[in-house]
Design an enzyme around this catalytic site. Structure first.
Site, PDB file in Angstrom:
ATOM      1  N   ASP A  81      -7.974   3.843   1.076  1.00 16.14           N
ATOM      2  CA  ASP A  81      -7.192   4.338   2.109  1.00 16.14           C
ATOM      3  C   ASP A  81      -7.971   4.836   3.261  1.00 16.14           C
ATOM      4  O   ASP A  81      -8.638   5.831   3.278  1.00 16.14           O
ATOM      5  CB  ASP A  81      -6.387   5.379   1.506  1.00 16.14           C
ATOM      6  CG  ASP A  81      -5.175   6.246   2.393  1.00 16.14           C
ATOM      7  OD1 ASP A  81      -5.279   5.557   3.678  1.00 16.14           O
ATOM      8  OD2 ASP A  81      -4.448   6.820   2.075  1.00 16.14           O
ATOM      9  N   CYS A 127       0.918  -1.174  -0.082  1.00 13.74           N
ATOM     10  CA  CYS A 127      -0.170   0.168   0.100  1.00 13.74           C
ATOM     11  C   CYS A 127       0.866   1.208  -0.036  1.00 13.74           C
ATOM     12  O   CYS A 127       2.018   1.331  -0.355  1.00 13.74           O
ATOM     13  CB  CYS A 127      -0.951   0.004   1.151  1.00 13.74           C
ATOM     14  SG  CYS A 127      -0.384  -0.006   2.832  1.00 13.74           S
ATOM     15  N   SER A 167      -1.762  -2.830   4.032  1.00 14.72           N
ATOM     16  CA  SER A 167      -0.943  -3.964   3.677  1.00 14.72           C
ATOM     17  C   SER A 167      -0.569  -4.709   5.178  1.00 14.72           C
ATOM     18  O   SER A 167      -0.382  -6.004   4.919  1.00 14.72           O
ATOM     19  CB  SER A 167       0.289  -3.536   2.868  1.00 14.72           C
ATOM     20  OG  SER A 167       1.151  -2.537   3.481  1.00 14.72           O
ATOM     21  N   ASN A 212       2.282   1.268   4.363  1.00 17.26           N
ATOM     22  CA  ASN A 212       2.552   0.310   4.995  1.00 17.26           C
ATOM     23  C   ASN A 212       2.502   0.041   6.481  1.00 17.26           C
ATOM     24  O   ASN A 212       2.926  -0.372   7.257  1.00 17.26           O
ATOM     25  CB  ASN A 212       4.163  -0.441   4.574  1.00 17.26           C
ATOM     26  CG  ASN A 212       4.472  -1.748   5.343  1.00 17.26           C
ATOM     27  OD1 ASN A 212       5.454  -2.126   5.552  1.00 17.26           O
ATOM     28  ND2 ASN A 212       3.478  -2.531   5.112  1.00 17.26           N
ATOM     29  N   CYS A 230      -1.470   0.961   7.450  1.00 18.74           N
ATOM     30  CA  CYS A 230      -2.800   0.515   7.695  1.00 18.74           C
ATOM     31  C   CYS A 230      -3.214  -0.865   6.652  1.00 18.74           C
ATOM     32  O   CYS A 230      -3.663  -1.794   7.116  1.00 18.74           O
ATOM     33  CB  CYS A 230      -3.819   1.737   7.229  1.00 18.74           C
ATOM     34  SG  CYS A 230      -3.244   3.431   7.989  1.00 18.74           S
TER      35      CYS A 230
HETATM   36  P1  4NP Z   1      -1.884   2.618   4.089  1.00 11.43           P
HETATM   37  O1  4NP Z   1      -2.286   4.134   4.586  1.00 11.43           O
HETATM   38  O2  4NP Z   1      -1.165   3.250   2.680  1.00 11.43           O
HETATM   39  O3  4NP Z   1      -2.845   1.893   4.019  1.00 11.43           O
HETATM   40  O4  4NP Z   1      -0.641   2.491   4.907  1.00 11.43           O
HETATM   41  C1  4NP Z   1      -1.665   5.175   4.727  1.00 11.43           C
HETATM   42  C2  4NP Z   1      -0.838   5.546   5.823  1.00 11.43           C
HETATM   43  C3  4NP Z   1      -0.219   6.761   6.020  1.00 11.43           C
HETATM   44  C4  4NP Z   1      -0.660   7.722   5.029  1.00 11.43           C
HETATM   45  C5  4NP Z   1      -1.495   7.404   3.970  1.00 11.43           C
HETATM   46  C6  4NP Z   1      -2.132   6.405   3.940  1.00 11.43           C
HETATM   47  N1  4NP Z   1       0.127   8.996   5.049  1.00 11.43           N
HETATM   48  O5  4NP Z   1      -0.324   9.909   4.315  1.00 11.43           O
HETATM   49  O6  4NP Z   1       0.942   9.148   5.900  1.00 11.43           O
END
Ligand code: 4NP
Length: 139
Positions: free
Chosen positions: A111, A3, A10, A6, A8
Site C-alpha cells: 500500500d 485494493c 487498483s 480504489n 492508488c
Molecule cells: P489503495 O491505497 O488501497 O491502493 O487505493 C489506499 C488508499 C486510501 C487509503 C488506504 C490505502 N486510506 O486509508 O484512505
C-alpha cells in the site's frame, strides 16, 4: 482489480491491464473494499506515475467492491492479503471464492498511500509485470 481504497493500486492495475489488452475482448474494472474514496478520481500520485508511462487513468472513479462483482467478472485480482480476506468475506459460494487471487502469486503489492512517490513507481513496476504475465495466460 481490487485494493483497499480504489485510488492508488487498483486504478493503476485497471489502467495498465486495459492498456495492454487493447486487442483482446476483455472487460477490465477496479474497485476498493472500503468506501472512503467512492466517487473520487485516482490519487494524484497514481495519475502522475501512470501518465509518466503513457497511460491516462484520470477519468476513473472509485467505487466499492460488491457481491455482484462475483457474478460480473471471471477473475478478481487483489493487491494484498488484507484485500483478499475482505473480498472473500463477501463470497457466499465456492465458485465465487475460486475467482479471487493475489494479482502476483504469493506476493503483496504494498500500500503506497502513506509513503512517497517512490512507492507508486514501485507499485507501477510490480503491477505492470504482473499484468503482462496474466495477459499472456489468457487465450
Ligand atoms: P489503495 O491505497 O488501497 O491502493 O487505493 C489506499 C488508499 C486510501 C487509503 C488506504 C490505502 N486510506 O486509508 O484512505
Amino acid at each position: 482489480m481490487v485494493c483497499l481504497g480504489n485510488i492508488c493500486r487498483s486504478p493503476l492495475a485497471h489502467g495498465i491491464f486495459e492498456h495492454l489488452i487493447s486487442h483482446k475482448n476483455i472487460v477490465v474494472d477496479s474497485a476498493g473494499t472500503a468506501a472512503y474514496h467512492v466517487g473520487n478520481p485516482p490519487d494524484p500520485r497514481s495519475q502522475e506515475v501512470a501518465q509518466s508511462h503513457g497511460i491516462d487513468i484520470s477519468t476513473q472513479k472509485a467505487r466499492q467492491f460488491t457481491a455482484q462483482d462475483f457474478e460480473r467478472y471471471d477473475h478478481i485480482f487483489v493487491m494484498d492479503r488484507s484485500n483478499y480476506s475482505n473480498v472473500i468475506r463477501l463470497a457466499t459460494q465456492e465458485q465465487h471464492r475460486s475467482k479471487v487471487e493475489l494479482l502476483i502469486p504469493d506476493t503483496e503489492v504494498p500500500d503506497p498511500y502513506y509513503g512517497g512517490f517512490d512507492g507508486f513507481e514501485k507499485c507501477y513496476q510490480m503491477i505492470f509485470k504482473a499484468c503482462q504475465k496474466r495477459i499472456n495466460a489468457f487465450p
